[in-house]
Scaffold this active site. Sequence first.
Site, mmCIF file in Angstrom:
data_model
loop_
_atom_site.group_PDB
_atom_site.id
_atom_site.type_symbol
_atom_site.label_atom_id
_atom_site.label_comp_id
_atom_site.label_asym_id
_atom_site.label_seq_id
_atom_site.Cartn_x
_atom_site.Cartn_y
_atom_site.Cartn_z
ATOM 1 N N ARG A 253 38.822 26.441 40.676
ATOM 2 C CA ARG A 253 40.073 27.202 40.631
ATOM 3 C C ARG A 253 41.176 26.446 39.878
ATOM 4 O O ARG A 253 42.312 26.356 40.320
ATOM 5 C CB ARG A 253 40.546 27.579 42.034
ATOM 6 N N HIS B 46 38.215 35.280 41.410
ATOM 7 C CA HIS B 46 37.517 35.870 42.550
ATOM 8 C C HIS B 46 36.346 36.737 42.096
ATOM 9 O O HIS B 46 35.274 36.717 42.706
ATOM 10 C CB HIS B 46 38.488 36.707 43.379
ATOM 11 N N GLU C 157 44.715 43.480 45.190
ATOM 12 C CA GLU C 157 43.964 42.380 44.590
ATOM 13 C C GLU C 157 42.574 42.253 45.184
ATOM 14 O O GLU C 157 42.401 42.290 46.406
ATOM 15 C CB GLU C 157 44.721 41.065 44.788
ATOM 16 N N GLU D 240 46.758 31.694 38.320
ATOM 17 C CA GLU D 240 46.833 31.399 39.740
ATOM 18 C C GLU D 240 45.761 30.349 40.036
ATOM 19 O O GLU D 240 44.730 30.624 40.644
ATOM 20 C CB GLU D 240 46.635 32.663 40.580
#
Length: 263
Positions: free
Chosen positions: A213, A183, A144, A242
């Site tokens: 987020r 990200h 990731e 997420e």
Amino acid sequence: MTSTTPFVLAVSAEMVFIDLPFVERVRRLHALGFAVEIWDWTRHDIDALAATGARFTSMTGYVSGDLVTAEGRAALLASARESLAVAERLGCPSLNLHGTGLDSNGLPVRPLPTVTGAQWLAARDTLMVIARLGEAAGKVFLLENLNTAVDHPGVPFARAEDTLALIEAVDSPHLRLNLDLYHAQIGEGNLIELIRRAGAAIGEIQVADVPGRCEPGTGEIHYPAIARTLAELGYRGVVGLEGWAADGNCERALQRFKSAFTL
């Protein structure tokens, strides 16, 4: 014409319905029709999770270690083997990795803001072993990308271009990219071109909006355009939320997520 999604929609049980016990979060997501993702499996009752009947699409694939030091490599490989056994119990096909071990706050246990050429080669060699472990177990490890500006300062191999370079160097179907677009937006931007560049190396897409987020529709990323691009490229894999629910409204967050990836 009925709208639907070509993707497998999954949700991190670590970040929604946080007022419920963890197993109840998993049951809730399963009842709502979502697959489930978890982080550090050592914090959970694996038998209880398996008994929920939920579909698990991703879990953390290591407990400790790093990609570049001899001690860290040994710890990473040992905990990857343990993680594979847990993934088998959960029927989970994918296990997530990062450029180094993270603490409970998402910070690197061993910060490495500058990476040498020798460390790049060491990381490649470690990931080659990881890929062979995945192949033997019939699982896929996902590397990731992370952002270092807001959430994970000091993490090496953090940018998507870095994780992709390592994955292409290993060149195994058992090591693929977990492309986290939250990200990537913070660290790199130009998301649609990044998706096209990554192409077949993508093993999973993770999403949350920027800033904050939270779920799609709460920030600057136009996720319906992302969804169309993925579909046009033939991606039919997992898209995992997420992110936190804006204002704590999990039902609305999940509906916004589903709507953004319904074509």
